[in-house]
Design a protein around this motif. Structure first.
Motif, PDB file in Angstrom:
ATOM      1  N   GLY A  34      -2.335  -1.682  -2.857  1.00  0.00           N
ATOM      2  CA  GLY A  34      -3.246  -1.693  -1.708  1.00  0.00           C
ATOM      3  C   GLY A  34      -4.428  -0.774  -1.928  1.00  0.00           C
ATOM      4  N   GLY A  35      -4.607   0.204  -1.047  1.00  0.00           N
ATOM      5  CA  GLY A  35      -5.754   1.120  -1.117  1.00  0.00           C
ATOM      6  C   GLY A  35      -5.573   2.248  -2.121  1.00  0.00           C
ATOM      7  N   CYS A  36      -4.606   2.145  -3.027  1.00  0.00           N
ATOM      8  CA  CYS A  36      -4.354   3.220  -3.999  1.00  0.00           C
ATOM      9  C   CYS A  36      -4.120   2.558  -5.364  1.00  0.00           C
ATOM     10  CB  CYS A  36      -3.149   4.029  -3.528  1.00  0.00           C
ATOM     11  SG  CYS A  36      -2.887   5.564  -4.406  1.00  0.00           S
ATOM     12  N   GLY A  55       0.852  -1.192   0.000  1.00  0.00           N
ATOM     13  CA  GLY A  55       0.000   0.000   0.000  1.00  0.00           C
ATOM     14  C   GLY A  55       0.882   1.236   0.000  1.00  0.00           C
ATOM     15  N   PRO A  56       0.272   2.430  -0.035  1.00  0.00           N
ATOM     16  CA  PRO A  56       1.098   3.646  -0.052  1.00  0.00           C
ATOM     17  C   PRO A  56       2.056   3.742   1.131  1.00  0.00           C
ATOM     18  CG  PRO A  56      -1.272   4.156   0.036  1.00  0.00           C
ATOM     19  CD  PRO A  56      -1.153   2.698  -0.180  1.00  0.00           C
ATOM     20  N   ASN A  57       1.671   3.196   2.288  1.00  0.00           N
ATOM     21  CA  ASN A  57       2.609   3.261   3.422  1.00  0.00           C
ATOM     22  C   ASN A  57       3.729   2.243   3.298  1.00  0.00           C
ATOM     23  OD1 ASN A  57       1.693   5.441   5.068  1.00  0.00           O
ATOM     24  ND2 ASN A  57      -0.140   4.222   5.502  1.00  0.00           N
ATOM     25  N   SER A  70      -8.818   4.639  -2.821  1.00  0.00           N
ATOM     26  CA  SER A  70      -8.718   6.103  -2.704  1.00  0.00           C
ATOM     27  C   SER A  70      -8.959   6.766  -4.053  1.00  0.00           C
ATOM     28  CB  SER A  70      -7.355   6.501  -2.166  1.00  0.00           C
ATOM     29  OG  SER A  70      -6.355   6.253  -3.128  1.00  0.00           O
ATOM     30  N   ALA A  71      -9.641   7.932  -3.979  1.00  0.00           N
ATOM     31  CA  ALA A  71      -9.951   8.664  -5.214  1.00  0.00           C
ATOM     32  C   ALA A  71      -9.584  10.144  -5.101  1.00  0.00           C
ATOM     33  CB  ALA A  71     -11.434   8.520  -5.538  1.00  0.00           C
ATOM     34  N   ALA A  72      -9.892  10.762  -3.945  1.00  0.00           N
ATOM     35  CA  ALA A  72      -9.617  12.200  -3.758  1.00  0.00           C
ATOM     36  C   ALA A  72      -8.336  12.330  -2.933  1.00  0.00           C
ATOM     37  CB  ALA A  72     -10.785  12.859  -3.048  1.00  0.00           C
TER      38      ALA A  72
HETATM   39  C1  LIG Z   1     -13.050   2.370  -0.560  1.00  0.00           C
HETATM   40  C2  LIG Z   1     -11.920   3.233  -0.048  1.00  0.00           C
HETATM   41  C3  LIG Z   1     -11.907   4.580  -0.310  1.00  0.00           C
HETATM   42  C4  LIG Z   1     -10.861   5.385   0.145  1.00  0.00           C
HETATM   43  N1  LIG Z   1     -10.819   6.706  -0.213  1.00  0.00           N
HETATM   44  C5  LIG Z   1      -9.728   7.447   0.092  1.00  0.00           C
HETATM   45  C6  LIG Z   1      -9.545   8.732  -0.486  1.00  0.00           C
HETATM   46  O1  LIG Z   1     -10.361   9.180  -1.306  1.00  0.00           O
HETATM   47  N2  LIG Z   1      -8.428   9.441  -0.139  1.00  0.00           N
HETATM   48  C7  LIG Z   1      -7.479   8.933   0.710  1.00  0.00           C
HETATM   49  O2  LIG Z   1      -6.475   9.616   0.984  1.00  0.00           O
HETATM   50  N3  LIG Z   1      -7.616   7.701   1.245  1.00  0.00           N
HETATM   51  C8  LIG Z   1      -8.695   6.946   0.947  1.00  0.00           C
HETATM   52  N4  LIG Z   1      -8.819   5.664   1.423  1.00  0.00           N
HETATM   53  C9  LIG Z   1      -7.871   5.207   2.445  1.00  0.00           C
HETATM   54  C10 LIG Z   1      -6.539   4.791   1.852  1.00  0.00           C
HETATM   55  O3  LIG Z   1      -6.733   3.933   0.771  1.00  0.00           O
HETATM   56  C11 LIG Z   1      -5.741   4.089   2.946  1.00  0.00           C
HETATM   57  O4  LIG Z   1      -5.673   4.912   4.107  1.00  0.00           O
HETATM   58  C12 LIG Z   1      -4.318   3.788   2.492  1.00  0.00           C
HETATM   59  O5  LIG Z   1      -4.322   2.983   1.334  1.00  0.00           O
HETATM   60  C13 LIG Z   1      -3.569   3.083   3.608  1.00  0.00           C
HETATM   61  O6  LIG Z   1      -2.319   2.686   3.116  1.00  0.00           O
HETATM   62  P1  LIG Z   1      -1.527   1.480   3.766  1.00  0.00           P
HETATM   63  O7  LIG Z   1      -0.293   1.332   2.976  1.00  0.00           O
HETATM   64  O8  LIG Z   1      -1.433   1.704   5.228  1.00  0.00           O
HETATM   65  O9  LIG Z   1      -2.465   0.185   3.601  1.00  0.00           O
HETATM   66  P2  LIG Z   1      -3.142  -0.446   2.319  1.00  0.00           P
HETATM   67  O10 LIG Z   1      -3.246   0.551   1.237  1.00  0.00           O
HETATM   68  O11 LIG Z   1      -4.384  -1.095   2.788  1.00  0.00           O
HETATM   69  O12 LIG Z   1      -2.107  -1.562   1.847  1.00  0.00           O
HETATM   70  C14 LIG Z   1      -1.827  -2.703   2.596  1.00  0.00           C
HETATM   71  C15 LIG Z   1      -1.284  -3.739   1.623  1.00  0.00           C
HETATM   72  O13 LIG Z   1      -0.744  -4.827   2.370  1.00  0.00           O
HETATM   73  C16 LIG Z   1      -1.126  -6.038   1.768  1.00  0.00           C
HETATM   74  N5  LIG Z   1      -1.098  -7.068   2.812  1.00  0.00           N
HETATM   75  C17 LIG Z   1      -1.769  -7.049   3.987  1.00  0.00           C
HETATM   76  N6  LIG Z   1      -1.485  -8.150   4.702  1.00  0.00           N
HETATM   77  C18 LIG Z   1      -0.593  -8.868   3.959  1.00  0.00           C
HETATM   78  C19 LIG Z   1       0.072 -10.104   4.176  1.00  0.00           C
HETATM   79  N7  LIG Z   1      -0.102 -10.820   5.284  1.00  0.00           N
HETATM   80  N8  LIG Z   1       0.910 -10.553   3.208  1.00  0.00           N
HETATM   81  C20 LIG Z   1       1.118  -9.847   2.068  1.00  0.00           C
HETATM   82  N9  LIG Z   1       0.505  -8.669   1.832  1.00  0.00           N
HETATM   83  C21 LIG Z   1      -0.336  -8.180   2.766  1.00  0.00           C
HETATM   84  C22 LIG Z   1      -2.523  -5.760   1.242  1.00  0.00           C
HETATM   85  O14 LIG Z   1      -2.884  -6.663   0.217  1.00  0.00           O
HETATM   86  C23 LIG Z   1      -2.362  -4.327   0.735  1.00  0.00           C
HETATM   87  O15 LIG Z   1      -1.932  -4.298  -0.606  1.00  0.00           O
HETATM   88  C24 LIG Z   1      -9.834   4.822   0.942  1.00  0.00           C
HETATM   89  C25 LIG Z   1      -9.831   3.442   1.205  1.00  0.00           C
HETATM   90  C26 LIG Z   1     -10.853   2.653   0.685  1.00  0.00           C
HETATM   91  C27 LIG Z   1     -10.803   1.164   0.887  1.00  0.00           C
END
Ligand SMILES: Cc1cc2nc3c(=O)[nH]c(=O)nc-3n(C[C@H](O)[C@H](O)[C@H](O)COP(=O)(O)OP(=O)(O)OC[C@H]3O[C@@H](n4cnc5c(N)ncnc54)[C@H](O)[C@@H]3O)c2cc1C
Length: 493
Positions: free
Chosen positions: A41-43, A13-15, A59-61
């Protein structure tokens, strides 16, 4: 990858990718392992409905991507990622063709608010002018004295209030709906703290940096990050779900872009009972049910200005949205739900074939719900845009249960990975000075379950990576993640 990696990141994901970018820039050999078939992930962006219709899966906005110091230093523009800016940042349609309209200009927004205009301008004007200072404070853990105490006192003294208290200064349905629509992103009841702060932050971002979409789709952000990691010699493996930390190469620092629940599962008996119990007390939000539409034309919003808005909050008045959100928290599927909409096509025509549109919609539902609430979402859109249903060419639905099945971070369909109560904003995921460290040596949490806030800004990943660099590799300087150090791949998409 030749030889053992210095660092393994689980989740792209982005993080996770922000952590990988930061560690790569420090010269480490990085391996990213992603369970899903594709990164992001969420992007991410996919043709979820019909060929040629590119939908943002999550994520969209992206106000937080604009405001993020991580993405400013990474320099998205130099890597071919551009923001498409709608003329109206967000809108709240009301019955009878009325609407609350928020544009970049505080004065223009206030001018539409009748008797509340002056009060709106007095509250938002100074904060919008100091958007950089406010974002700098809010996009880091809230555990040190603010560098901008006066600005933060202005924001914090209002932001500490529930949205329902903050709106008492306003009489017009429009001004109150602006706060309700923004605060309801929190998924908390609008009578709870800090819904006022979350609503204020999103409104300040609208005026200060805008709520753009990404030209071509949100995936452009995570693709650019992945390109930088690979160009620096890193490896990204997809389609491999990690079930236990014991599967990972020994000796490497491990950064987990996962939920607190997954952290407990992956760690087996390596975690102390106390820390495990603390992770078990972490509270998640309700879920979301999302529907993506392929449309034969633009949505016929009764209010003309809504036709220019990138994002819309549906649900009617503040009071109606407050009832809907309280019902969700009480475990119900509201008849008259709060619905979040983005219509990227108003700013980025590349998302659909000429003249056609994609529409992104979701609503809050009880945690774990497997109920498809498409009918209720459509009824809410139809209320403010009669004739909408006639435009629908195709739909793709994800219930809250589906959200979790696609990405285990979204426990029960909670897209924020944990409530933003006051407590969980400061202590996220547990009470400890450095929230990215776990009790297991060399293992760090880097997902949006850590500070500062959910969303696409990369700061959780970056701050976790900086902790790992200090603890494990003795590196104290912040690496240069700019294009001069981490070359963009050939930027021709
Ligand atoms: C429907 C929706 C709408 C959203 N709208 C917005 C928006 O408009 N603007 C905005 O800024 N944010 C939005 N968000 C929130 C944003 O997407 C998240 O806050 C952001 O993606 C978090 O990033 P992350 O890297 O922490 O986790 P994630 O993006 O969730 O990434 C985690 C990744 O880890 C992988 N993973 C998890 N466990 C394992 C494992 N055991 N083994 C291997 N891989 C694993 C997952 O498959 C995933 O790819 C939205 C989210 C959703 C779902």
């Amino acid at each position: 990858m030749r030889g053992n990696p210095d660092a393994v990141i689980v989740g792209s994901g982005p993080n996770g990718l922000a952590a990988a970018v930061t560690l790569s820039a420090a010269g480490l050999k990085v391996l990213v392992i992603e369970g899903a078939a594709e990164i992001g992930g969420g992007c991410r962006t996919q043709e979820l409905t019909l060929p040629g219709f590119r939908h943002d899966v999550c994520s969209a906005a992206h106000p937080l991507a604009v405001a993020s110091s991580f993405f400013q230093r990474f320099d998205l523009a130099a890597r071919g990622v551009t923001f498409s800016r709608p003329q109206v940042e967000f809108a709240n349609p009301l019955d009878g063709g009325r609407a609350a309209i928020v544009t970049r200009s505080v004065a223009e927004t206030a001018a539409r608010l009748g008797g509340d205009g002056r009060s709106y301008q007095r509250l938002l004007g100074p904060m919008a002018r100091h958007v950089d200072d406010i974002c700098a404070e809010l996009l880091q853990p809230l555990r040190r004295l603010p560098a901008h105490p006066l600005v933060m006192a202005g924001y914090g003294s209002r932001g500490i209030l529930p949205a329902s208290t903050l709106i008492r200064r306003w009489r017009t349905p429009e001004a109150r709906a602006i706060m309700g629509g923004a605060a309801a992103h929190s998924m908390l009841p609008l009578t709870a703290v800090p819904t006022g702060g979350i609503g204020l932050m999103l409104i300040v971002l609208a005026h200060g940096v805008g709520w753009p979409v990404i030209t071509g789709g949100s995936a452009r952000i995570t693709d650019a990050m992945a390109d930088a990691v690979i160009t620096a010699g890193g490896t990204i493996e997809t389609g491999r779900w990690v079930r236990s930390l014991s599967e990972l190469p020994s000796g490497a620092a491990i950064l987990l872009d996962v939920s607190p629940r997954s952290l407990a599962e992956l760690s087996g008996d390596q975690l102390s009972g106390r820390y495990r119990a603390a992770l078990g007390r972490f509270r998640y939000n309700p879920g979301v049910c999302k529907v993506d539409f392929a449309l034969s034309g633009p949505v016929p919003w009764a209010n003309q200005d809504c036709r220019r808005a990138g994002t819309l909050h549906l649900g009617g008045t503040f009071e109606e949205m407050a009832v809907a959100e309280a019902e969700v928290v009480a475990g119900k599927h509201p008849e008259n739900p709060y619905v979040l909409i983005t219509q990227p096509g108003v700013a980025d025509p590349s998302r659909a074939p000429a003249g056609q549109q994609t529409l992104w919609a979701y609503t809050h539902v009880p945690a774990g719900s497997d109920v498809d609430v498409t009918d209720k979402i459509e009824a809410q859109i139809e209320r403010f845009a009669p004739g909408f249903r006639d435009l629908v060419l195709a739909r793709a639905v994800r219930t809250a249960a589906d959200e979790e099945a696609h990405n285990p971070n979204y426990v029960g369909g909670d897209i924020a990975v944990g409530m933003q109560t006051m407590w969980q904003t400061v202590f996220r995921p547990t009470v400890q000075w450095n929230p990215y460290r776990t009790p297991i040596r060399g293992v760090y949490l880097c997902s949006s379950a850590t500070p500062p806030v959910p969303g696409v800004h990369g700061r959780c990943g970056e701050l976790a990576a900086l902790t790992a660099l200090r603890d494990t590799f003795g590196v104290r300087e912040v690496p240069d993640i700019g294009p001069a150090r981490l070359r963009p791949a050939a930027v021709a998409r």
